[in-house]
Enzyme design. Structure first.
Site, mmCIF file in Angstrom:
data_model
loop_
_atom_site.group_PDB
_atom_site.id
_atom_site.type_symbol
_atom_site.label_atom_id
_atom_site.label_comp_id
_atom_site.label_asym_id
_atom_site.label_seq_id
_atom_site.Cartn_x
_atom_site.Cartn_y
_atom_site.Cartn_z
ATOM 1 N N ARG A 86 -66.327 -7.657 -31.189
ATOM 2 C CA ARG A 86 -65.485 -6.451 -31.233
ATOM 3 C C ARG A 86 -64.010 -6.820 -31.321
ATOM 4 O O ARG A 86 -63.232 -6.162 -32.006
ATOM 5 C CB ARG A 86 -65.779 -5.579 -30.006
ATOM 6 N N LYS A 189 -60.767 -1.617 -30.053
ATOM 7 C CA LYS A 189 -60.192 -1.619 -28.706
ATOM 8 C C LYS A 189 -58.736 -2.082 -28.793
ATOM 9 O O LYS A 189 -58.416 -3.252 -28.531
ATOM 10 C CB LYS A 189 -61.028 -2.513 -27.778
ATOM 11 N N GLU A 225 -65.807 10.883 -27.325
ATOM 12 C CA GLU A 225 -66.047 10.103 -26.110
ATOM 13 C C GLU A 225 -65.050 10.473 -25.030
ATOM 14 O O GLU A 225 -64.161 11.300 -25.255
ATOM 15 C CB GLU A 225 -65.999 8.607 -26.399
HETATM 16 N N1 PLP Z 1 -64.849 3.835 -24.809
HETATM 17 C C1 PLP Z 1 -63.612 3.468 -24.467
HETATM 18 C C2 PLP Z 1 -62.479 4.262 -25.000
HETATM 19 C C3 PLP Z 1 -63.410 2.361 -23.623
HETATM 20 O O1 PLP Z 1 -62.189 1.981 -23.272
HETATM 21 C C4 PLP Z 1 -64.527 1.646 -23.145
HETATM 22 C C5 PLP Z 1 -64.348 0.478 -22.305
HETATM 23 O O2 PLP Z 1 -64.382 -0.626 -22.712
HETATM 24 C C6 PLP Z 1 -65.799 2.070 -23.533
HETATM 25 C C7 PLP Z 1 -65.930 3.176 -24.350
HETATM 26 C C8 PLP Z 1 -67.020 1.335 -23.074
HETATM 27 O O3 PLP Z 1 -67.200 0.149 -23.785
HETATM 28 P P1 PLP Z 1 -67.948 -1.073 -23.116
HETATM 29 O O4 PLP Z 1 -69.257 -0.581 -22.671
HETATM 30 O O5 PLP Z 1 -68.084 -2.073 -24.208
HETATM 31 O O6 PLP Z 1 -67.081 -1.544 -22.007
HETATM 32 C C1 COI Z 2 -63.408 -1.262 -19.779
HETATM 33 O O1 COI Z 2 -64.291 -0.520 -19.380
HETATM 34 O O2 COI Z 2 -63.552 -2.493 -19.822
HETATM 35 C C2 COI Z 2 -62.123 -0.744 -20.248
HETATM 36 O O3 COI Z 2 -61.444 -1.466 -20.915
HETATM 37 C C3 COI Z 2 -61.666 0.594 -19.893
HETATM 38 C C4 COI Z 2 -60.265 0.546 -19.349
HETATM 39 C C5 COI Z 2 -59.571 1.835 -19.572
HETATM 40 C C6 COI Z 2 -60.259 0.159 -17.897
#
Ligand code: PLP
Ligand code: COI
Length: 350
Positions: A86, A189, A225
């Site tokens: 990612r 991200k 989301e």
């Molecule tokens: N959506 C957003 C906007 C996020 O910041 C995060 C956190 O990382 C997620 C979803 C969840 O992603 P992940 O499960 O890879 O941490």
């Molecule tokens: C995560 O879940 O790792 C994120 O980056 C979300 C963040 C806003 C704390």
């Protein structure tokens, strides 16, 4: 080294989701087309040129993952190669040189290994949050990519994101503010997405919700989301539905939960547009998932000034989210056999 092997005497169970200084961070720099080998540093500060593109034009991206201690003491990461991929995608979108998977994983592992003393013990409910970041540094003024970049990985022991206890029921408020345009940066991200969301979070919190819920910015009809988590919806017919939007972050947690739901709970999984106002009355349970959030059951959502409640009037965790949470967390903590091959041990050495 013995010193480093002794755990810090923190009150692990009381930790919130906050930055805490740990002893080492990993840092590698990109200059003249090559990445340096990388090294461990002790300083928590970064000194950059005042013209750095990361500061002015948000030429930066980041990741988030966790290390957890298994019952037998092994330290486990969860699908870190997906975070590497990612970050590679985000770098490509922002004209940042990619961090090769080998460097990404080595940086994460070295930062975790060097901070062994800060990794919360098994059973504490806490984990070591890992924050890889990739920033454009060096001198720049015009709108063009940086000539130098830093890849840094720091870690911090953390507790639950939303509450003091493990599994808290949260609430969301639909935001009038857009998070991401259809062909924008929503699926990456990148820090800019989050700066733009601070106001939406504040507004949601002013309505008594934990977080903003974003709808698609083209029609404001379909769920995208939450501010820091993807959305899952349990519906009749043993279905688990998640939005198919191209503007949401491809959550590692959500992808894993969908597999668990299908393979272990026998649910039918659907990846499709969810039209909020039309379908909300059919929502049995809602969950918000992510690395920091883990899987937070959503008890209610504020839509057009009206609260919609889900399972048990939003007072308790529903059976689908509870089972998904238990199965995910037990896997991540090494409490059951990992038939998926998702956990990745960080070997500590002597
Ligand atoms: N959506 C957003 C906007 C996020 O910041 C995060 C956190 O990382 C997620 C979803 C969840 O992603 P992940 O499960 O890879 O941490
Ligand atoms: C995560 O879940 O790792 C994120 O980056 C979300 C963040 C806003 C704390």
């Amino acid at each position: 080294m013995d010193q480093a092997k002794t755990k810090k005497s923190l009150n692990w169970a009381e930790l919130g989701f906050q930055y805490r200084y740990t002893d080492y961070r990993f840092s590698a720099t990109w200059r003249d087309g090559v990445w340096s080998e990388g090294e461990l540093l002790t300083s928590r500060t970064i000194s950059v040129h005042e013209g750095a593109p990361a500061l002015h034009y948000a030429q930066q991206c980041f990741e988030g993952l966790k290390a957890q201690t298994a019952p037998d003491g092994r330290v486990l990461l969860f699908r870190p190669e997906l975070n590497a991929e990612r970050m590679r995608q985000a770098a490509g979108r922002l004209l940042i040189p990619e961090v090769p998977e080998e460097l990404f994983l080595r940086g994460v592992e070295e930062a975790v290994r060097a901070n062994y003393a800060w990794i919360p013990p098994h059973g504490s409910g806490a984990s070591l949050y890992i924050r890889p970041m990739l920033i454009g540094v060096g001198e720049n003024l015009g709108l063009k990519p940086a000539k130098e970049f830093e890849f840094r990985v720091f870690v911090s022991p953390v507790g639950p994101y939303y509450s003091e206890s493990g599994l808290a029921v949260i609430s969301l408020a639909v935001s009038d503010i857009d998070r991401a345009a259809p062909a924008g940066t929503g699926a990456y991200k990148v820090g800019a997405n989050y700066a733009g969301g601070l106001l939406a979070t504040r507004e949601a919190q002013s309505h008594g919700a934990n977080e903003a819920l974003y709808l698609d910015s083209a029609s404001h009809r379909f769920i995208d989301e939450a501010g820091s988590a993807n959305i899952l919806v349990a519906m009749d017919g043993n279905r688990l539905v998640t939005p198919s939007s191209a503007a949401v972050l491809p959550s590692v947690t959500r992808r894993s939960l969908m597999s668990i739901a299908e393979q272990e709970l026998g649910l039918t999984i659907e990846h499709r547009s969810i039209e909020l106002r039309k379908e909300i009355d059919q929502f049995l349970e809602v969950g918000a998932c992510g690395t920091a959030a883990v899987l937070a059951p959503v008890g209610k959502i504020l839509v057009d000034g009206q609260w919609h409640h889900f399972h048990d009037e939003g007072k308790s965790v529903g059976p689908v989210m509870q089972q998904l949470y238990d199965r995910l967390v037990s896997l991540q903590r090494g409490e059951r056999e990992d038939a998926y091959g998702w956990t990745h041990e960080v070997v500590m050495g002597d």
